[in-house]
Design an enzyme around this catalytic site. Structure first.
Site: not given
Length: 421
Positions: A241, A279-280, A324, A364
């Site tokens: 970030r 985002d969900s 991500d 990840c």
């Protein structure tokens, strides 16, 4: 300090009462199996074990020797796990008992604090960081993220379940030594799927809702939902970030799988003209909006939507896109299916990047990272999308996520910055 001393004294008395009559518990490795563990790999698989002596039970402390009865190390035993032994120390000892565990935990936590001190963590603008990184800090199955005066402990190994009091006492002592905070609060979370793989058969946690704490990273204020995803915040992406933020000045930015908005907020902080997150999770989007408002970042906007469906429906293009996604390959067995998913989502993400723009794409999943194939998957996605890409930078987790050189599996995060044309 007092709690730690009392816990250690109790364990020492218990160990003395048992050591006189208890047979020594020993795990013997098969021929040619000891080299890996002498070099520092902490996880001894079932296939590496030739025999056991002393009738070790789940959670017992055992010495580990090679076929010539030469000491390799010692750790905790679990006949119900694919990890038969999680090593906690090297060399032999006169006794195998709980006091030995307590002393090792205390020493390992002290070393973990020393590593964070060397990284200048915490500091004035950042009080959220990874304090214990499981095998990377010698404490397999224990992850601790610090949020100011709150420590969130996530456990994924059975040996820790019965030793919470000892670990907590040593943890608070080490954290006070690092930060000067004497009244930190410890919250425990189980990584239940991994615990069950380790033989745990207890009842699932009843997680609190709306239990949030304040934290800061890079001068930005965050509300952290400690019962949300992972431990409530993605400490591992801090360095990424910080690197990407200044590149977003004056740019349009799309933050996919944004969770609490970390990349979008950093982009807006550095002058992005627009920073949109998708985002969900409704909870995540609410959290991201609250974080943007708390920092006065009007350039941020967040939407609740399935990322793949949102990308397919949108014809907007952005100067900078961050992709991500959550862990798509929880094991090597699931890697083929996950590879297809990574390729599809990256093809869609590449389609959202303006010509000459940037894509930061991440995995990840340890299985994907250690396969060494993530860059190849991204390249295939670029071919699918009809885009040309150049790799500008490849990075991993922030520096407070140490990795032992003998345990490459500890490297789980890969972040690739691409120039798209």
């Amino acid at each position: 300090m007092l709690r730690a001393a009392l816990a250690m004294a109790f364990l020492a008395r218990r160990a003395l009462s048992l050591s006189a009559t208890a047979p020594k518990k020993v795990v013997t490795l098969g021929r040619g199996k000891s080299k890996l563990f002498r070099k520092g790999n902490p996880l001894i698989f079932a296939g590496a074990v030739s025999s056991t002596a002393g009738n070790p039970q789940r959670g017992d402390v055992v010495d580990v020797v090679d076929g010539a009865n030469q000491n390799v190390g010692w750790g905790t035993y679990n006949p119900d796990s694919m990890y038969r032994v999680r090593l906690l120390g090297r060399g032999g000892a006169a006794e195998t008992n709980e006091a030995r565990v307590g002393a090792a935990v205390k020493a390992l936590l002290g070393a973990a604090a020393s590593r964070r001190r060397a990284l200048d963590l915490p500091r004035a603008d950042t009080d959220v960081f990874r304090f214990v990184n499981s095998e990377g800090d010698g404490l397999s199955g224990l992850t601790v993220d610090a949020f100011g005066d709150v420590l969130v402990c996530q456990i994924s190994a059975v040996w820790l379940e019965s030793r919470r009091a000892v670990v907590e006492a040593a943890l608070l002592e080490a954290y006070e030594d690092l930060t000067g905070i004497s009244d930190a609060k410890v919250l425990w979370r189980r990584a239940e799927a991994r615990l069950r793989q380790d033989g745990w058969d207890g009842e699932a946690d009843e997680l609190a809702s709306g239990d949030r704490f304040a934290a800061k990273e890079g001068g930005l204020a965050y509300e952290v939902d400690v019962f949300g995803q992972k431990t409530g915040f993605y400490c591992d992406q801090r360095d990424n970030r910080a690197f990407l933020g200044p590149l977003c000045a004056g740019k349009s930015v799309l933050d996919l799988y944004c969770y609490s908005g970390g990349f979008a907020l950093n982009a807006a902080k550095h002058g992005a003209a627009e920073a949109r997150g998708v985002d969900s999770s409704a909870t995540a989007v609410d959290l991201a909006r609250r974080n943007a408002a708390a920092n006065g970042l009007d350039a941020c906007a967040f939407e609740e939507a399935d990322v793949s469906a949102w990308l397919k429906a949108s014809d907007a293009r952005y100067d900078v896109v961050v992709c991500d996604p959550p862990k798509l390959a929880p094991s090597a067995k699931t890697l083929p299916r996950a590879t297809r998913k990574y390729q599809k989502i990256n093809a869609l993400a590449l389609g959202a990047v303006k010509r000459g723009g940037l894509l930061l794409t991440c995995t990840c999943s340890s299985a994907m990272t250690t396969s060494g194939n993530f860059l190849g998957v991204v390249h295939d996605a670029a071919l699918d999308a009809g885009r040309q890409v150049t790799v500008l930078r490849t990075s991993g987790a922030a520096a407070d996520h140490p990795i032992h050189p003998a345990f490459a599996e500890g490297a789980y995060l890969t972040a690739v910055l691409l120039h798209v044309h």
